[in-house]
Design a protein around this motif. Structure first.
Motif, PDB file in Angstrom:
ATOM      1  N   ALA A 148     -48.925 -85.979  21.019  1.00  0.00           N
ATOM      2  CA  ALA A 148     -47.959 -86.775  21.787  1.00  0.00           C
ATOM      3  C   ALA A 148     -47.543 -86.012  23.032  1.00  0.00           C
ATOM      4  CB  ALA A 148     -46.729 -87.088  20.922  1.00  0.00           C
ATOM      5  N   THR A 149     -47.027 -86.746  23.999  1.00  0.00           N
ATOM      6  CA  THR A 149     -46.434 -86.125  25.182  1.00  0.00           C
ATOM      7  C   THR A 149     -44.948 -86.480  25.191  1.00  0.00           C
ATOM      8  OG1 THR A 149     -46.939 -88.087  26.500  1.00  0.00           O
ATOM      9  CG2 THR A 149     -48.525 -86.277  26.577  1.00  0.00           C
ATOM     10  N   HIS A 150     -44.182 -85.727  25.983  1.00  0.00           N
ATOM     11  CA  HIS A 150     -42.736 -85.906  26.038  1.00  0.00           C
ATOM     12  C   HIS A 150     -42.295 -85.726  27.479  1.00  0.00           C
ATOM     13  CE1 HIS A 150     -38.492 -84.428  24.755  1.00  0.00           C
ATOM     14  NE2 HIS A 150     -38.511 -85.728  24.925  1.00  0.00           N
ATOM     15  N   ASP A 151     -41.651 -86.745  28.021  1.00  0.00           N
ATOM     16  CA  ASP A 151     -41.237 -86.643  29.426  1.00  0.00           C
ATOM     17  C   ASP A 151     -39.770 -86.232  29.541  1.00  0.00           C
ATOM     18  OD1 ASP A 151     -39.708 -88.849  28.811  1.00  0.00           O
ATOM     19  OD2 ASP A 151     -40.810 -90.255  30.075  1.00  0.00           O
ATOM     20  N   GLY A 152     -39.211 -85.718  28.442  1.00  0.00           N
ATOM     21  CA  GLY A 152     -37.798 -85.334  28.471  1.00  0.00           C
ATOM     22  C   GLY A 152     -36.967 -86.316  27.660  1.00  0.00           C
ATOM     23  N   LYS A 153     -37.330 -87.596  27.768  1.00  0.00           N
ATOM     24  CA  LYS A 153     -36.623 -88.617  26.988  1.00  0.00           C
ATOM     25  C   LYS A 153     -37.580 -89.343  26.037  1.00  0.00           C
ATOM     26  CE  LYS A 153     -33.549 -92.645  27.286  1.00  0.00           C
ATOM     27  NZ  LYS A 153     -32.870 -92.290  26.041  1.00  0.00           N
ATOM     28  N   TYR A 154     -38.694 -89.821  26.583  1.00  0.00           N
ATOM     29  CA  TYR A 154     -39.590 -90.636  25.763  1.00  0.00           C
ATOM     30  C   TYR A 154     -40.829 -89.874  25.312  1.00  0.00           C
ATOM     31  CZ  TYR A 154     -36.793 -94.637  27.055  1.00  0.00           C
ATOM     32  OH  TYR A 154     -35.757 -95.503  27.207  1.00  0.00           O
ATOM     33  N   PHE A 155     -41.284 -90.222  24.118  1.00  0.00           N
ATOM     34  CA  PHE A 155     -42.522 -89.682  23.570  1.00  0.00           C
ATOM     35  C   PHE A 155     -43.593 -90.775  23.611  1.00  0.00           C
ATOM     36  CE2 PHE A 155     -39.132 -87.198  21.837  1.00  0.00           C
ATOM     37  CZ  PHE A 155     -39.619 -85.910  21.708  1.00  0.00           C
ATOM     38  N   ALA A 156     -44.841 -90.384  23.851  1.00  0.00           N
ATOM     39  CA  ALA A 156     -45.961 -91.327  23.812  1.00  0.00           C
ATOM     40  C   ALA A 156     -47.157 -90.608  23.203  1.00  0.00           C
ATOM     41  CB  ALA A 156     -46.300 -91.813  25.222  1.00  0.00           C
ATOM     42  N   LEU A 157     -48.045 -91.354  22.544  1.00  0.00           N
ATOM     43  CA  LEU A 157     -49.204 -90.725  21.913  1.00  0.00           C
ATOM     44  C   LEU A 157     -50.291 -90.406  22.942  1.00  0.00           C
ATOM     45  CD1 LEU A 157     -49.546 -92.764  18.594  1.00  0.00           C
ATOM     46  CD2 LEU A 157     -48.271 -90.671  19.039  1.00  0.00           C
ATOM     47  N   THR A 158     -51.098 -89.418  22.639  1.00  0.00           N
ATOM     48  CA  THR A 158     -52.195 -88.993  23.518  1.00  0.00           C
ATOM     49  C   THR A 158     -53.539 -89.472  22.961  1.00  0.00           C
ATOM     50  OG1 THR A 158     -52.594 -86.987  22.267  1.00  0.00           O
ATOM     51  CG2 THR A 158     -50.950 -86.865  24.037  1.00  0.00           C
ATOM     52  N   ALA A 159     -54.589 -89.194  23.741  1.00  0.00           N
ATOM     53  CA  ALA A 159     -55.945 -89.518  23.295  1.00  0.00           C
ATOM     54  C   ALA A 159     -56.274 -88.805  21.984  1.00  0.00           C
ATOM     55  CB  ALA A 159     -56.962 -89.135  24.363  1.00  0.00           C
ATOM     56  N   ARG A 160     -55.677 -87.626  21.792  1.00  0.00           N
ATOM     57  CA  ARG A 160     -55.964 -86.891  20.555  1.00  0.00           C
ATOM     58  C   ARG A 160     -55.499 -87.667  19.322  1.00  0.00           C
ATOM     59  NH1 ARG A 160     -56.191 -80.693  18.988  1.00  0.00           N
ATOM     60  NH2 ARG A 160     -56.581 -81.062  16.789  1.00  0.00           N
ATOM     61  N   ALA A 161     -54.396 -88.418  19.467  1.00  0.00           N
ATOM     62  CA  ALA A 161     -53.893 -89.196  18.333  1.00  0.00           C
ATOM     63  C   ALA A 161     -54.920 -90.234  17.883  1.00  0.00           C
ATOM     64  CB  ALA A 161     -52.577 -89.883  18.697  1.00  0.00           C
ATOM     65  N   LEU A 162     -55.811 -90.621  18.811  1.00  0.00           N
ATOM     66  CA  LEU A 162     -56.872 -91.565  18.449  1.00  0.00           C
ATOM     67  C   LEU A 162     -57.816 -90.978  17.407  1.00  0.00           C
ATOM     68  CD1 LEU A 162     -57.843 -92.929  21.986  1.00  0.00           C
ATOM     69  CD2 LEU A 162     -56.623 -94.160  20.207  1.00  0.00           C
ATOM     70  N   ARG A 163     -57.811 -89.632  17.268  1.00  0.00           N
ATOM     71  CA  ARG A 163     -58.702 -89.028  16.263  1.00  0.00           C
ATOM     72  C   ARG A 163     -58.271 -89.375  14.850  1.00  0.00           C
ATOM     73  NH1 ARG A 163     -59.326 -82.755  18.288  1.00  0.00           N
ATOM     74  NH2 ARG A 163     -59.494 -83.244  20.506  1.00  0.00           N
ATOM     75  N   LEU A 164     -57.003 -89.713  14.680  1.00  0.00           N
ATOM     76  CA  LEU A 164     -56.473 -89.879  13.322  1.00  0.00           C
ATOM     77  C   LEU A 164     -56.949 -91.188  12.704  1.00  0.00           C
ATOM     78  CD1 LEU A 164     -52.947 -88.498  14.191  1.00  0.00           C
ATOM     79  CD2 LEU A 164     -54.785 -87.301  13.008  1.00  0.00           C
ATOM     80  N   GLY A 165     -56.360 -92.276  13.104  1.00  0.00           N
ATOM     81  CA  GLY A 165     -56.745 -93.541  12.487  1.00  0.00           C
ATOM     82  C   GLY A 165     -58.105 -94.035  12.946  1.00  0.00           C
ATOM     83  N   MET A 166     -58.482 -93.673  14.167  1.00  0.00           N
ATOM     84  CA  MET A 166     -59.782 -94.118  14.655  1.00  0.00           C
ATOM     85  C   MET A 166     -60.867 -93.525  13.791  1.00  0.00           C
ATOM     86  SD  MET A 166     -58.800 -96.002  16.914  1.00  0.00           S
ATOM     87  CE  MET A 166     -60.079 -96.448  18.059  1.00  0.00           C
ATOM     88  N   GLY A 167     -60.600 -92.325  13.295  1.00  0.00           N
ATOM     89  CA  GLY A 167     -61.527 -91.739  12.337  1.00  0.00           C
ATOM     90  C   GLY A 167     -61.721 -92.704  11.187  1.00  0.00           C
ATOM     91  N   ALA A 168     -60.617 -93.310  10.741  1.00  0.00           N
ATOM     92  CA  ALA A 168     -60.698 -94.248   9.627  1.00  0.00           C
ATOM     93  C   ALA A 168     -61.559 -95.449   9.996  1.00  0.00           C
ATOM     94  CB  ALA A 168     -59.295 -94.714   9.234  1.00  0.00           C
ATOM     95  N   LEU A 169     -61.418 -95.922  11.226  1.00  0.00           N
ATOM     96  CA  LEU A 169     -62.179 -97.100  11.634  1.00  0.00           C
ATOM     97  C   LEU A 169     -63.664 -96.756  11.788  1.00  0.00           C
ATOM     98  CD1 LEU A 169     -62.047-100.086  12.530  1.00  0.00           C
ATOM     99  CD2 LEU A 169     -61.868 -99.255  14.860  1.00  0.00           C
ATOM    100  N   THR A 170     -63.933 -95.678  12.530  1.00  0.00           N
ATOM    101  CA  THR A 170     -65.335 -95.345  12.762  1.00  0.00           C
ATOM    102  C   THR A 170     -65.989 -94.826  11.477  1.00  0.00           C
ATOM    103  OG1 THR A 170     -64.696 -93.165  13.601  1.00  0.00           O
ATOM    104  CG2 THR A 170     -65.026 -94.897  15.229  1.00  0.00           C
ATOM    105  N   ALA A 171     -65.157 -94.396  10.513  1.00  0.00           N
ATOM    106  CA  ALA A 171     -65.716 -93.929   9.241  1.00  0.00           C
ATOM    107  C   ALA A 171     -66.047 -95.092   8.309  1.00  0.00           C
ATOM    108  CB  ALA A 171     -64.744 -92.968   8.556  1.00  0.00           C
TER     109      ALA A 171
END
Lengths: 254, 254
Positions: free
Chosen positions: B59-82
């Motif tokens: 995730a990234t953090h701009d001081g107030k808000y958090f957002a997911l990164t491309a790396r987070a795609l490794r988690l569930g996407m692993g489930a899909l591509t698996a």
């Protein structure tokens, strides 16, 4: 909460996420030993993480092997569906793909890999199926070279040096200097062409997708069977249409 | 390791995963308060989980808000591509979609929702973009009704009762008994038709996809603008072609 306890929490979450990452297209079912080997964690840690994933509904366990469930799709898929980019580019890809009769894709960089975010497929030309979330190495793919060309040179070289430069075909460039030279050409030309470096019989052409502010936010490519198009044909026929999409998307991407 | 420490680890991972799940298409950027509210965790716990995601590159953090990164795609996407299913069905969906000129999709059930695993899109007819990983409620979708019809009746009713039965359009069925009656009809007929219950102007027809052993492993649908097809047309024109795919896939799905 004491500092020790906090670092336990951080460590446990970090380890669990690393374990989740072990499940990939080429290894959908994993034993405790598989996960311990892949992560370097001891068996007890690997086991604890895996059983937690099972207890929370993210994995199943048949006694020996663990596999992820549909619930695990909530994790990273959230990241994908939370990104505005795939939604914005999909209609453009659908149209481009129909116009030229080849598969069109958009990807971003993650470490040494490109990650597919969106894809419009005509017929399958690769032996592996590609879909949003699929990954390929950056060093030998047209979108990878476009994304590396958008980085400062030292950063691109760092990623090339960290990559496992494997000759996937007899045509794959594997020498870092040769790849960096090609990346410099991509930077100069504004597009990348790959001739059977990923898989024999497959060619592709990629361009960067820029935001209004001129920042490269993704790469887009067309992939086709080599029998259908020479390199010259590909550049002459496909590149002008890709430039139209590039221009259109520049207005939509912030 | 003591039992306390083990349960800490389990708890930390479970909480971190719940925090990851908070990032969805309709809420891609979240503050600590947002996550605390969504999960019921105190702010200190939410903050610790979020900062761990940042420190691990998810995730990234701009001081107030958090957002997911491309790396987070490794988690569930692993489930899909698996999952072998999306790879197997995609070429069938591409062909079916081209034949009938409508969008074809495959999904599975996760809790009260269906999750799209694969999709071949012609032109967009829904206001929301759908892609692998997208989710819709099961109770009001054609694929959801097909998947619910494949479950034991008590289990299907449990899912309906756990669903937030919201009238998405004036035509959405929201009474559990009415929905269960429709599900019984789907079980009898072997297909489900939805007439503008998800979104006005949208119709769809779905069939179950069965494995060689006769187990329903997914649902497949065709979605189209209501102006393009009456219910009768949809059944007469689309269902026979869907049956062909259903038969073909029965041989491929184990």
């Amino acid at each position: 909460m004491s500092r020790d306890s906090t670092s336990d929490v951080v460590g446990a979450l970090a380890k669990g996420l690393r374990v989740l990452e072990c499940f990939r297209a080429d290894q959908p079912r994993l034993s405790i030993t598989d996960v311990a080997n892949a992560t370097g964690y001891d068996r007890a840690t690997a086991r604890r993480c895996l059983l937690t994933l099972v207890s929370q509904g993210y994995a199943t366990h048949d006694g020996k092997y663990f596999a992820l469930t549909a619930r695990a799709l909530r994790l990273g898929m959230g990241a994908l569906t939370a990104m505005p980019l795939p939604q914005i580019v999909q209609p453009w890809l659908d149209q481009l793909s129909q116009q030229v009769g080849h598969s069109a894709s958009v990807s971003i960089l993650d470490g040494t890999e490109i990650v597919y975010l969106a894809r419009a497929s005509q017929r399958r030309v690769m032996s592996i199926g590609l879909m949003p979330g699929s990954r390929l190495p950056a060093y030998c793919t047209s979108m990878g070279r476009v994304l590396l060309a958008a980085l400062p040179e030292a950063e691109a070289r760092g990623i090339i040096n960290a990559s496992e430069l494997r000759p996937r075909t007899p045509q794959t460039l594997t020498h870092p200097d040769a790849i960096m030279t090609r990346i410099a050409e991509v930077r100069r030309d504004g597009f990348a062409v790959i001739d059977q470096e990923v898989e024999m019989g497959l060619r592709s052409i990629a361009v960067p997708l820029e935001s209004q502010g001129g920042k490269v936010v993704a790469a887009m490519n067309l992939g086709m069977a080599a029998v259908h198009a020479s390199i010259d044909d590909m550049v002459a026929d496909c590149l002008p249409r890709m430039r139209v999409v590039q221009e259109g998307l520049r207005r939509e991407l912030t």
